[in-house]
Design a protein around this motif. Structure first.
Motif, PDB file in Angstrom:
ATOM      1  N   GLN A  23       1.020  -1.341   0.059  1.00  0.00           N
ATOM      2  CA  GLN A  23      -0.138  -0.009  -0.032  1.00  0.00           C
ATOM      3  C   GLN A  23       0.912   1.424   0.106  1.00  0.00           C
ATOM      4  O   GLN A  23       1.666   1.696   0.897  1.00  0.00           O
ATOM      5  CB  GLN A  23      -0.789  -0.027   1.205  1.00  0.00           C
ATOM      6  N   PHE A  24       0.919   1.975  -0.963  1.00  0.00           N
ATOM      7  CA  PHE A  24       1.923   3.148  -1.206  1.00  0.00           C
ATOM      8  C   PHE A  24       0.992   4.316  -0.661  1.00  0.00           C
ATOM      9  O   PHE A  24       0.088   4.925  -1.497  1.00  0.00           O
ATOM     10  CB  PHE A  24       2.349   3.469  -2.746  1.00  0.00           C
ATOM     11  N   ASP A  25       1.408   4.674   0.387  1.00  0.00           N
ATOM     12  CA  ASP A  25       0.930   6.214   0.890  1.00  0.00           C
ATOM     13  C   ASP A  25       1.869   7.496   0.620  1.00  0.00           C
ATOM     14  O   ASP A  25       1.146   8.559   0.690  1.00  0.00           O
ATOM     15  CB  ASP A  25       0.786   5.981   2.464  1.00  0.00           C
ATOM     16  N   GLY A  26       2.922   7.281   0.221  1.00  0.00           N
ATOM     17  CA  GLY A  26       3.934   8.231   0.061  1.00  0.00           C
ATOM     18  C   GLY A  26       5.409   7.917   0.571  1.00  0.00           C
ATOM     19  O   GLY A  26       5.637   6.895   0.995  1.00  0.00           O
ATOM     20  N   GLY A  27       6.058   9.146   0.867  1.00  0.00           N
ATOM     21  CA  GLY A  27       7.549   8.731   1.332  1.00  0.00           C
ATOM     22  C   GLY A  27       8.043  10.109   1.850  1.00  0.00           C
ATOM     23  O   GLY A  27       7.521  11.225   1.700  1.00  0.00           O
ATOM     24  N   VAL A  28       9.250  10.122   2.403  1.00  0.00           N
ATOM     25  CA  VAL A  28      10.186  11.158   2.616  1.00  0.00           C
ATOM     26  C   VAL A  28      11.521  11.093   1.881  1.00  0.00           C
ATOM     27  O   VAL A  28      12.226   9.885   2.065  1.00  0.00           O
ATOM     28  CB  VAL A  28      10.422  11.510   4.190  1.00  0.00           C
ATOM     29  N   ALA A  29      11.779  12.000   1.270  1.00  0.00           N
ATOM     30  CA  ALA A  29      13.272  11.949   0.489  1.00  0.00           C
ATOM     31  C   ALA A  29      14.027  13.095   1.140  1.00  0.00           C
ATOM     32  O   ALA A  29      13.787  14.009   1.076  1.00  0.00           O
ATOM     33  CB  ALA A  29      13.100  12.123  -1.176  1.00  0.00           C
ATOM     34  N   THR A  30      15.307  12.706   1.231  1.00  0.00           N
ATOM     35  CA  THR A  30      16.394  13.840   1.536  1.00  0.00           C
ATOM     36  C   THR A  30      17.234  14.013   0.365  1.00  0.00           C
ATOM     37  O   THR A  30      17.680  13.241  -0.290  1.00  0.00           O
ATOM     38  CB  THR A  30      17.150  13.131   2.759  1.00  0.00           C
ATOM     39  N   TYR A  31      17.365  15.521   0.205  1.00  0.00           N
ATOM     40  CA  TYR A  31      18.114  15.929  -0.656  1.00  0.00           C
ATOM     41  C   TYR A  31      19.481  16.997  -0.335  1.00  0.00           C
ATOM     42  O   TYR A  31      19.074  17.387   0.491  1.00  0.00           O
ATOM     43  CB  TYR A  31      17.249  16.865  -1.848  1.00  0.00           C
ATOM     44  N   PHE A  32      20.443  16.919  -0.829  1.00  0.00           N
ATOM     45  CA  PHE A  32      21.534  17.729  -0.749  1.00  0.00           C
ATOM     46  C   PHE A  32      21.607  18.598  -1.837  1.00  0.00           C
ATOM     47  O   PHE A  32      21.687  18.351  -2.915  1.00  0.00           O
ATOM     48  CB  PHE A  32      22.907  16.835  -0.617  1.00  0.00           C
ATOM     49  N   SER A  33      21.547  19.927  -1.258  1.00  0.00           N
ATOM     50  CA  SER A  33      21.788  20.922  -2.684  1.00  0.00           C
ATOM     51  C   SER A  33      23.231  21.699  -2.460  1.00  0.00           C
ATOM     52  O   SER A  33      23.339  22.145  -1.317  1.00  0.00           O
ATOM     53  CB  SER A  33      20.468  21.839  -2.436  1.00  0.00           C
ATOM     54  N   LYS A  34      23.746  21.735  -3.684  1.00  0.00           N
ATOM     55  CA  LYS A  34      25.026  22.606  -3.617  1.00  0.00           C
ATOM     56  C   LYS A  34      25.057  23.535  -4.785  1.00  0.00           C
ATOM     57  O   LYS A  34      24.782  23.231  -6.079  1.00  0.00           O
ATOM     58  CB  LYS A  34      26.111  21.637  -3.595  1.00  0.00           C
ATOM     59  N   THR A  35      25.576  24.845  -4.443  1.00  0.00           N
ATOM     60  CA  THR A  35      25.491  25.817  -5.381  1.00  0.00           C
ATOM     61  C   THR A  35      26.824  26.306  -5.378  1.00  0.00           C
ATOM     62  O   THR A  35      27.334  26.889  -4.219  1.00  0.00           O
ATOM     63  CB  THR A  35      24.531  27.053  -5.133  1.00  0.00           C
ATOM     64  N   SER A  36      27.412  26.223  -6.431  1.00  0.00           N
ATOM     65  CA  SER A  36      28.625  27.124  -6.787  1.00  0.00           C
ATOM     66  C   SER A  36      28.751  28.726  -6.717  1.00  0.00           C
ATOM     67  O   SER A  36      27.553  29.187  -7.342  1.00  0.00           O
ATOM     68  CB  SER A  36      29.354  26.660  -8.018  1.00  0.00           C
ATOM     69  N   PHE A  37      29.650  29.219  -6.407  1.00  0.00           N
ATOM     70  CA  PHE A  37      29.781  30.796  -6.351  1.00  0.00           C
ATOM     71  C   PHE A  37      30.697  31.463  -7.364  1.00  0.00           C
ATOM     72  O   PHE A  37      31.616  30.930  -7.731  1.00  0.00           O
ATOM     73  CB  PHE A  37      30.349  31.201  -4.985  1.00  0.00           C
ATOM     74  N   ASP A  38      29.909  32.498  -8.104  1.00  0.00           N
ATOM     75  CA  ASP A  38      30.644  33.123  -9.215  1.00  0.00           C
ATOM     76  C   ASP A  38      31.197  34.249  -8.582  1.00  0.00           C
ATOM     77  O   ASP A  38      30.967  35.261  -8.728  1.00  0.00           O
ATOM     78  CB  ASP A  38      29.504  33.494 -10.258  1.00  0.00           C
ATOM     79  N   PHE A  39      32.771  33.676  -8.435  1.00  0.00           N
ATOM     80  CA  PHE A  39      33.546  34.850  -7.680  1.00  0.00           C
ATOM     81  C   PHE A  39      34.054  35.929  -8.810  1.00  0.00           C
ATOM     82  O   PHE A  39      34.002  37.087  -8.391  1.00  0.00           O
ATOM     83  CB  PHE A  39      34.809  34.033  -7.526  1.00  0.00           C
ATOM     84  N   GLU A  40      34.158  35.596  -9.977  1.00  0.00           N
ATOM     85  CA  GLU A  40      34.489  36.443 -10.877  1.00  0.00           C
ATOM     86  C   GLU A  40      33.427  37.533 -10.981  1.00  0.00           C
ATOM     87  O   GLU A  40      34.003  39.040 -11.251  1.00  0.00           O
ATOM     88  CB  GLU A  40      34.513  35.974 -12.325  1.00  0.00           C
ATOM     89  N   ASN A  41      32.335  37.290 -11.290  1.00  0.00           N
ATOM     90  CA  ASN A  41      31.246  38.324 -11.449  1.00  0.00           C
ATOM     91  C   ASN A  41      30.747  39.232  -9.916  1.00  0.00           C
ATOM     92  O   ASN A  41      30.123  39.869  -9.809  1.00  0.00           O
ATOM     93  CB  ASN A  41      29.962  37.888 -11.971  1.00  0.00           C
ATOM     94  N   PHE A  42      31.382  38.658  -8.989  1.00  0.00           N
ATOM     95  CA  PHE A  42      31.188  39.100  -7.574  1.00  0.00           C
ATOM     96  C   PHE A  42      32.367  39.930  -7.066  1.00  0.00           C
ATOM     97  O   PHE A  42      32.357  40.412  -5.856  1.00  0.00           O
ATOM     98  CB  PHE A  42      30.867  38.176  -6.637  1.00  0.00           C
ATOM     99  N   GLY A  43      33.091  40.384  -8.062  1.00  0.00           N
ATOM    100  CA  GLY A  43      34.431  41.012  -7.567  1.00  0.00           C
ATOM    101  C   GLY A  43      35.800  40.244  -7.239  1.00  0.00           C
ATOM    102  O   GLY A  43      36.491  40.591  -6.675  1.00  0.00           O
ATOM    103  N   GLY A  44      35.390  38.738  -7.495  1.00  0.00           N
ATOM    104  CA  GLY A  44      36.467  37.953  -7.340  1.00  0.00           C
ATOM    105  C   GLY A  44      37.909  38.374  -8.182  1.00  0.00           C
ATOM    106  O   GLY A  44      38.850  37.843  -7.682  1.00  0.00           O
ATOM    107  N   ARG A  45      37.665  39.111  -9.010  1.00  0.00           N
ATOM    108  CA  ARG A  45      39.104  39.468  -9.945  1.00  0.00           C
ATOM    109  C   ARG A  45      40.106  40.332  -8.940  1.00  0.00           C
ATOM    110  O   ARG A  45      41.288  39.937  -8.849  1.00  0.00           O
ATOM    111  CB  ARG A  45      38.738  40.284 -11.006  1.00  0.00           C
ATOM    112  N   GLU A  46      39.407  40.778  -7.878  1.00  0.00           N
ATOM    113  CA  GLU A  46      40.194  41.551  -6.900  1.00  0.00           C
ATOM    114  C   GLU A  46      40.703  40.730  -5.810  1.00  0.00           C
ATOM    115  O   GLU A  46      41.361  41.263  -4.920  1.00  0.00           O
ATOM    116  CB  GLU A  46      39.644  42.928  -6.768  1.00  0.00           C
TER     117      GLU A  46
END
Length: 278
Positions: A23-46
């Motif tokens: 009997q399928f009622d549903g479930g719980v799934a765990t996710y890991f989210s990772k976002t890379s950071f854009d250093f160049e466009n955030f002033g990373g050149r300096e």
């Protein structure tokens, strides 16, 4: 390659029978989210490499998060797991004189409804709208994700630049006429498993013939690392209901207006000399 395909077919057939046999009622799934950071466009050149490393470490708690998706065939709620901030990391995104926080994402596929509670600078909003629909293309590629046979799907989505990115980009273009314009579209890649026969997924993603286990969109990757079907403690999906009700479009307009106000206040503050005098 043929052996791998046969293995995937067998895994899919066996797994589907297992889910359907109970009997399928549903479930719980765990996710890991990772976002890379854009250093160049955030002033990373300096920035020096050491500064980039230190900044990345401070940003880690903002760019790497764990979520849970509680789902049934028709409903789901996608919520970030609570965790304590590291000393000195601060408590979320802050504006002058206020804060910004987002609640869980509620999706009801049967009713085509989306809802989310957001707090913006001391005021609560209930964002309610229809579900965002993507025109998924089912691909031929497949792979195993844990014990589940997963199949690839892609979609192209228009990019709506958030107010902070728009402000930064306008600033960069004013300073440098050769600055590259932001892309207007992005390709989303998802991996879903028909072994769990629901059209649910993490974040705002849904609409595939099986639970979405992995998503790559822009600089963000979301990966499922745990699934519990029919948990013993039961399923609790509470529909968001607090705050002033607005549509997505109305809420985005409010965010833009508040962002402009913040920018003006910040700009005025920078233009004033010591003691607040011009």
């Amino acid at each position: 390659m043929k052996l791998q395909s046969l293995f995937l077919v067998l895994a899919l057939s066996f797994g589907t029978c297992v889910v359907n046999a109970q009997q399928f009622d549903g479930g719980v799934a765990t996710y890991f989210s990772k976002t890379s950071f854009d250093f160049e466009n955030f002033g990373g050149r300096e920035m020096s490499e050491q500064m980039k490393k230190q900044f990345a470490e401070r940003m880690k708690s903002r760019l790497e998060k764990t979520f849970t998706l509680t789902f049934t065939k028709d409903e789901s709620i996608y919520e970030e797991e609570e965790k304590l901030d590291a000393p000195g990391a601060g408590g979320g995104m802050r504006f002058m004189g206020g804060g910004f926080a987002q609640g869980g994402i509620y999706k009801n596929i049967a009713e085509d409804t989306y809802a989310r509670e957001n707090d913006l600078m001391g005021k609560s909003f209930l964002v309610k709208d229809t579900l965002n629909k993507l025109d998924w293309k089912l691909e031929k590629e497949s792979k195993m994700i844990g014990q589940y046979a997963a199949f690839k799907a892609t979609a192209v989505r228009k990019i709506d630049e958030n107010p902070f990115e728009a402000m930064r980009r306008r600033r960069d273009q004013d300073a440098d006429s050769t600055a590259v314009a932001a892309p207007k579209e992005e390709v989303i890649t998802a991996w879903y498993t028909p072994q769990i026969p629901v059209s649910q997924g993490p974040d705002e993603y849904w609409g595939l013939p099986g639970l979405i286990l992995e998503v790559s969109a822009g600089r963000t990757v979301i990966l499922c690392n745990k699934i519990v079907i029919n948990p013993k403690e039961g399923l609790e999906i509470e529909k968001p209901k607090k705050g002033d009700e607005v549509s997505r479009e109305e809420y985005e307009a409010i965010v833009v207006e508040k962002t402009k106000e913040m920018a003006e206040r910040f700009g005025n503050g920078r233009r004033r000399g010591p003691g607040g005098r011009g």
